[in-house]
Design a protein around this motif. Structure first.
Motif, PDB file in Angstrom:
ATOM      1  N   THR A 149      77.251  20.138  73.413  1.00 30.06           N
ATOM      2  CA  THR A 149      77.623  19.052  74.327  1.00 30.06           C
ATOM      3  C   THR A 149      76.397  18.263  74.792  1.00 30.06           C
ATOM      4  OG1 THR A 149      77.686  20.672  76.121  1.00 30.06           O
ATOM      5  CG2 THR A 149      79.798  20.054  75.137  1.00 30.06           C
ATOM      6  N   GLY A 193      78.134  11.572  75.066  1.00 29.28           N
ATOM      7  CA  GLY A 193      79.382  10.912  75.457  1.00 29.28           C
ATOM      8  C   GLY A 193      79.504  10.573  76.930  1.00 29.28           C
ATOM      9  N   GLU A 194      78.381  10.241  77.566  1.00 27.02           N
ATOM     10  CA  GLU A 194      78.390   9.779  78.967  1.00 27.02           C
ATOM     11  C   GLU A 194      79.177  10.741  79.878  1.00 27.02           C
ATOM     12  OE1 GLU A 194      76.308   7.384  79.463  1.00 27.02           O
ATOM     13  OE2 GLU A 194      76.043   6.784  77.392  1.00 27.02           O
ATOM     14  N   HIS A 195      80.057  10.224  80.748  1.00 26.44           N
ATOM     15  CA  HIS A 195      80.745  11.104  81.711  1.00 26.44           C
ATOM     16  C   HIS A 195      81.705  12.068  81.033  1.00 26.44           C
ATOM     17  CE1 HIS A 195      83.214   7.593  80.975  1.00 26.44           C
ATOM     18  NE2 HIS A 195      84.273   8.262  81.406  1.00 26.44           N
ATOM     19  N   LYS A 196      82.226  11.706  79.847  1.00 23.01           N
ATOM     20  CA  LYS A 196      83.218  12.569  79.197  1.00 23.01           C
ATOM     21  C   LYS A 196      82.556  13.824  78.619  1.00 23.01           C
ATOM     22  CE  LYS A 196      85.711   8.410  77.890  1.00 23.01           C
ATOM     23  NZ  LYS A 196      86.524   7.731  76.889  1.00 23.01           N
ATOM     24  N   GLY A 255      81.391  16.068  81.364  1.00 20.35           N
ATOM     25  CA  GLY A 255      82.508  16.842  81.923  1.00 20.35           C
ATOM     26  C   GLY A 255      82.857  18.023  81.040  1.00 20.35           C
ATOM     27  N   LEU A 256      82.809  17.836  79.729  1.00 20.52           N
ATOM     28  CA  LEU A 256      83.103  18.942  78.810  1.00 20.52           C
ATOM     29  C   LEU A 256      82.015  20.020  78.916  1.00 20.52           C
ATOM     30  CD1 LEU A 256      84.896  20.132  76.610  1.00 20.52           C
ATOM     31  CD2 LEU A 256      83.689  18.744  74.920  1.00 20.52           C
TER      32      LEU A 256
END
Ligand code: NAD
Length: 360
Positions: free
Chosen positions: A179, A238-241, A244-245
């Motif tokens: 990630t 993937g920035e905020h996504k 978050g993961l």
């Protein structure tokens, strides 16, 4: 240097036998490290051998551990790897998940304190080969390198995520990635003059995006490049996504399993892994599952390519193709990797040339 997979596997196995691991564990270490190289994920392949040997010497990695079941219900097993080799603990945890999901339809296996589990897609592949869909959230206690979205300080490990899906009469779909925007290994390669990393992979302590490895390692001093010497961080993908993961990987694999999250305190290196296994046959008609899955996969593959001559690939296809190519043609090893293996082999009283096929 191009080396046949089977010979490389024998070499690694012999090195670990000499280091005191059982023949069975040594064979597994050789098998899974080489399988990572075969799929093209060299950062998780035989390049890891010197590090594993060091961890074995310091006692941070423990030889021939078996999976200890902490608690178990029909659908949940909490297990402890005792800091054993991920190549022993990983397949044992997956085997348990397969057995439980076959019996009950679904299973969750919460694994704590495993040695390095390597390429996580391997475990999704193992479940898919047994006909199961699976999802794996992983974190790395003792390794904090990644800044959450919106921040400049390290809070996450490179926390990988993987998922596998069996495709009736076809290759399984295997999604498997860290990630973090880039793996730490790739930053190290760039720091040593190898392939540059994208210019927005890292973030400095003042919030500037960077592709300069010094952001992570501090200025070069001539000694080994260590992440603890730098002030910046790797960005989550993937920035905020993606961030978050990564957070969920830490929570599920670190907090829920009891393995421990990335954190400011010094922690012994270990992988935690929260895996969910699902047996499609227990969800409904196998014929309907087969028809829907096949139909959808073919539909996705039929997408018109964005570039002339291009192709839409399914997750897992690049690895399957690379595996076929390298199984046929051999595994390319950079000189420095081969040299480090040859040093380890000689230290174990083995002749490296024996494995290359050239005269010793
Ligand atoms: P990556 O960026 O190479 O992404 C790989 C994934 O993307 C695979 O599922 C692959 O099939 C898919 N993919 C690649 N190209 C594609 C395309 N053109 N179309 C469709 N899908 C495509 O992976 P990464 O983030 O560099 O991670 C590398 C490895 O590192 C992984 O195997 C991961 O499990 C491992 N890892 C392990 C740990 C650990 O602690 N054990 C930590 C971090 C990463």
């Amino acid at each position: 240097m191009l080396i046949e997979a089977a010979r490389l596997q024998d070499m690694i196995s012999d090195i670990f036998v000499a280091a005191g691991c059982s023949a069975a564990e040594s064979a597994r270490i050789g098998l899974y490290l080489v399988r990572s190289n075969l799929t093209g994920h060299d950062s998780h392949g035989v390049v890891r051998v010197p590090r594993y040997l060091d961890l074995l010497k310091t006692g941070d990695l423990v030889r021939d551990q078996t999976l200890k079941v902490i608690s178990r219900t029909e659908t949940l097993a909490v297990v402890d790897g005792g800091y054993g080799f991920g190549q022993t603990i990983g397949p044992a945890a997956v085997e348990l998940g397969i057995e439980m999901a076959r019996a009950g339809g679904t299973a969750i296996v919460a694994l704590r304190h495993s040695g390095h589990l390597g390429r996580i897609g391997e475990w999704a592949e193992m479940a898919a080969a047994a006909g199961l869909a699976s999802v794996h959230f992983v974190n790395v206690a003792g390794s904090m390198l990644v800044a959450p979205f919106g921040g400049v300080e390290r809070r996450f490990s490179t926390a990988p995520f993987a998922a596998g899906f069996p495709v009736p009469d076809g290759a399984p779909i295997i999604l498997d990635f860290a990630t973090s925007a880039v793996a730490e290994g790739k930053v190290l390669v760039a720091a040593n003059g190898g392939k540059a990393i994208p210019p927005d992979s890292l973030i400095t302590e003042t919030g500037a995006l960077s592709g300069n490895p010094d952001t992570l390692y501090g200025p070069a001093t001539g000694g080994p490049r260590m992440a603890k010497n730098g002030k910046g961080a790797i960005r989550a993908f993937g920035e905020h996504k993606g961030s978050g993961l990564a957070l969920f990987c830490e929570l599920l694999a670190g907090a829920l399993t009891g393995s421990g999250c990335a954190g400011p305190d010094e922690r012994r290196f270990s992988n935690g892994m929260l895996s969910i296994y699902m047996a499609p046959a227990r969800f409904g008609s196998p014929e309907a599952f087969s028809a829907e899955t096949r139909g959808f996969v073919d539909f996705v593959k039929s997408t018109r390519p964005a570039t002339p001559g291009g192709e839409v690939l399914l997750p897992g296809e690049p690895e399957a193709r690379m595996r076929a190519e390298r199984t046929r043609g051999g595994i390319p090893l950079p000189d420095e990797v081969w040299t480090s293996l040859a040093v380890a082999a000689r230290a174990a009283g083995l002749s490296p040339e024996r494995y290359t096929g050239s005269a010793s």
